[in-house]
Design a protein around this motif. Structure first.
Motif, PDB file in Angstrom:
ATOM      1  N   LEU A 142    -118.578 -24.973  82.937  1.00 40.24           N
ATOM      2  CA  LEU A 142    -118.776 -26.039  81.967  1.00 40.24           C
ATOM      3  C   LEU A 142    -117.827 -27.188  82.252  1.00 40.24           C
ATOM      4  O   LEU A 142    -116.612 -27.002  82.317  1.00 40.24           O
ATOM      5  CB  LEU A 142    -118.521 -25.502  80.554  1.00 40.24           C
ATOM      6  N   TYR A 143    -118.408 -28.383  82.428  1.00 36.93           N
ATOM      7  CA  TYR A 143    -117.613 -29.609  82.477  1.00 36.93           C
ATOM      8  C   TYR A 143    -117.941 -30.415  81.232  1.00 36.93           C
ATOM      9  O   TYR A 143    -119.066 -30.889  81.060  1.00 36.93           O
ATOM     10  CB  TYR A 143    -117.925 -30.437  83.728  1.00 36.93           C
ATOM     11  N   ASP A 144    -116.967 -30.540  80.343  1.00 42.64           N
ATOM     12  CA  ASP A 144    -117.149 -31.291  79.103  1.00 42.64           C
ATOM     13  C   ASP A 144    -116.727 -32.726  79.382  1.00 42.64           C
ATOM     14  O   ASP A 144    -115.551 -33.072  79.311  1.00 42.64           O
ATOM     15  CB  ASP A 144    -116.321 -30.668  77.977  1.00 42.64           C
ATOM     16  N   GLU A 145    -117.702 -33.547  79.704  1.00 39.23           N
ATOM     17  CA  GLU A 145    -117.435 -34.903  80.181  1.00 39.23           C
ATOM     18  C   GLU A 145    -116.768 -35.748  79.084  1.00 39.23           C
ATOM     19  O   GLU A 145    -117.340 -35.901  77.993  1.00 39.23           O
ATOM     20  CB  GLU A 145    -118.747 -35.555  80.603  1.00 39.23           C
ATOM     21  N   ARG A 149    -121.569 -36.161  77.732  1.00 38.71           N
ATOM     22  CA  ARG A 149    -122.194 -34.904  77.342  1.00 38.71           C
ATOM     23  C   ARG A 149    -121.577 -33.734  78.098  1.00 38.71           C
ATOM     24  O   ARG A 149    -120.959 -33.929  79.154  1.00 38.71           O
ATOM     25  CB  ARG A 149    -123.688 -34.965  77.644  1.00 38.71           C
ATOM     26  N   PRO A 150    -121.750 -32.514  77.616  1.00 31.19           N
ATOM     27  CA  PRO A 150    -121.367 -31.350  78.420  1.00 31.19           C
ATOM     28  C   PRO A 150    -122.334 -31.164  79.593  1.00 31.19           C
ATOM     29  O   PRO A 150    -123.529 -31.493  79.502  1.00 31.19           O
ATOM     30  CB  PRO A 150    -121.465 -30.178  77.434  1.00 31.19           C
ATOM     31  N   LEU A 188    -123.146 -25.182  72.389  1.00 26.17           N
ATOM     32  CA  LEU A 188    -123.252 -26.503  73.007  1.00 26.17           C
ATOM     33  C   LEU A 188    -124.441 -27.291  72.446  1.00 26.17           C
ATOM     34  O   LEU A 188    -125.443 -26.705  72.045  1.00 26.17           O
ATOM     35  CB  LEU A 188    -123.386 -26.358  74.525  1.00 26.17           C
ATOM     36  N   THR A 192    -126.658 -31.190  76.321  1.00 25.30           N
ATOM     37  CA  THR A 192    -125.989 -30.512  77.440  1.00 25.30           C
ATOM     38  C   THR A 192    -126.921 -30.437  78.643  1.00 25.30           C
ATOM     39  O   THR A 192    -128.043 -29.942  78.548  1.00 25.30           O
ATOM     40  CB  THR A 192    -125.564 -29.097  77.040  1.00 25.30           C
TER      41      THR A 192
END
Length: 219
Positions: A142-145, A149-150, A188, A192
């Motif tokens: 997971l990259y939570d920008e 957005r994720p 999420l 996402t």
């Protein structure tokens, strides 16, 4: 061209610029695997998700802007690590995989991962989400920008239209769907973005209405 996540084996990669990261998606090998190269915009450091096949293609994505720090393998199935040995030999990158799948990957794993671990890409971080069912040690990253957005890189655990193959095991299917619902859909938001191990991208919002259908059909 705007990023749409559609790539074909032998075709050009798709590039997406995110806050903090530049993402490059390429399709490789006879099983049409996706590989994802992430580059930190601040430091130039890179991380590769699944050195699946065609080492020359994957190495061709690199340039002088920064090193390949590590390769994360999403799970132990052979179509996801065919190029791993060659990529590591050429770049000196460290290898990472979940502790429950590491023994099934013939290239030694330098960093064993567990649920909730953080994996760095320069100044950015990815969270390890362990999803059991396709294999015992499958992971999503997971990259939570920031400000966006994720983004989740799901390997073979989640695709457009369903969860990953559980090889006829009803028990494994129930475990996998339960993990996917609890750790991804329940946590999420709909926006996402989902980057699977094969094929086109999707979003959680596009797939969420079909969860009951997946459970009813049993795959």
């Amino acid at each position: 061209m705007a990023y749409d996540g559609k790539v074909t084996v032998g075709g050009p990669p798709a590039v997406r610029e995110l806050t903090g990261l530049v993402l490059t998606k390429v399709a490789v090998g006879p099983m049409d695997n996706n590989a994802y190269l992430l580059r930190c915009r601040e430091t130039g450091e890179r991380l590769l998700i699944d050195a699946a096949n065609e080492a020359a293609t994957l190495l061709g994505l690199l340039d002088a802007d920064g090193p390949l720090a590590r390769v994360v393998t999403t799970h132990r199935h052979g179509d996801h690590w065919q190029a791993l040995a060659d990529v590591v030999a050429h770049t000196g990158a460290r290898t990472a995989a979940h502790v429950d799948d590491a023994e099934g990957i013939p290239v030694p794993t330098d960093e064993v991962l567990r649920d909730g671990d953080q994996v760095s890409v320069g100044s950015c971080t990815l969270e390890v989400i362990h999803l059991v069912g396709h294999t015992p040690g499958s992971i999503t990253l997971l990259y939570d920008e920031p400000g966006g957005r994720p983004h989740i890189f799901t390997g073979d655990s989640l695709f457009p239209g369903g969860v990953g193959n559980t090889h006829g095991s009803k028990k494994d299917f129930e475990i996998l769907l339960g993990d996917v619902e609890r750790k991804l859909f329940d946590r999420l938001p709909d926006e996402t973005w989902v980057y699977p191990g094969h094929g086109a991208d999707t979003t959680l919002g596009a797939e969420r209405p079909h969860l009951g259908e997946w459970r009813s059909r049993g795959w």
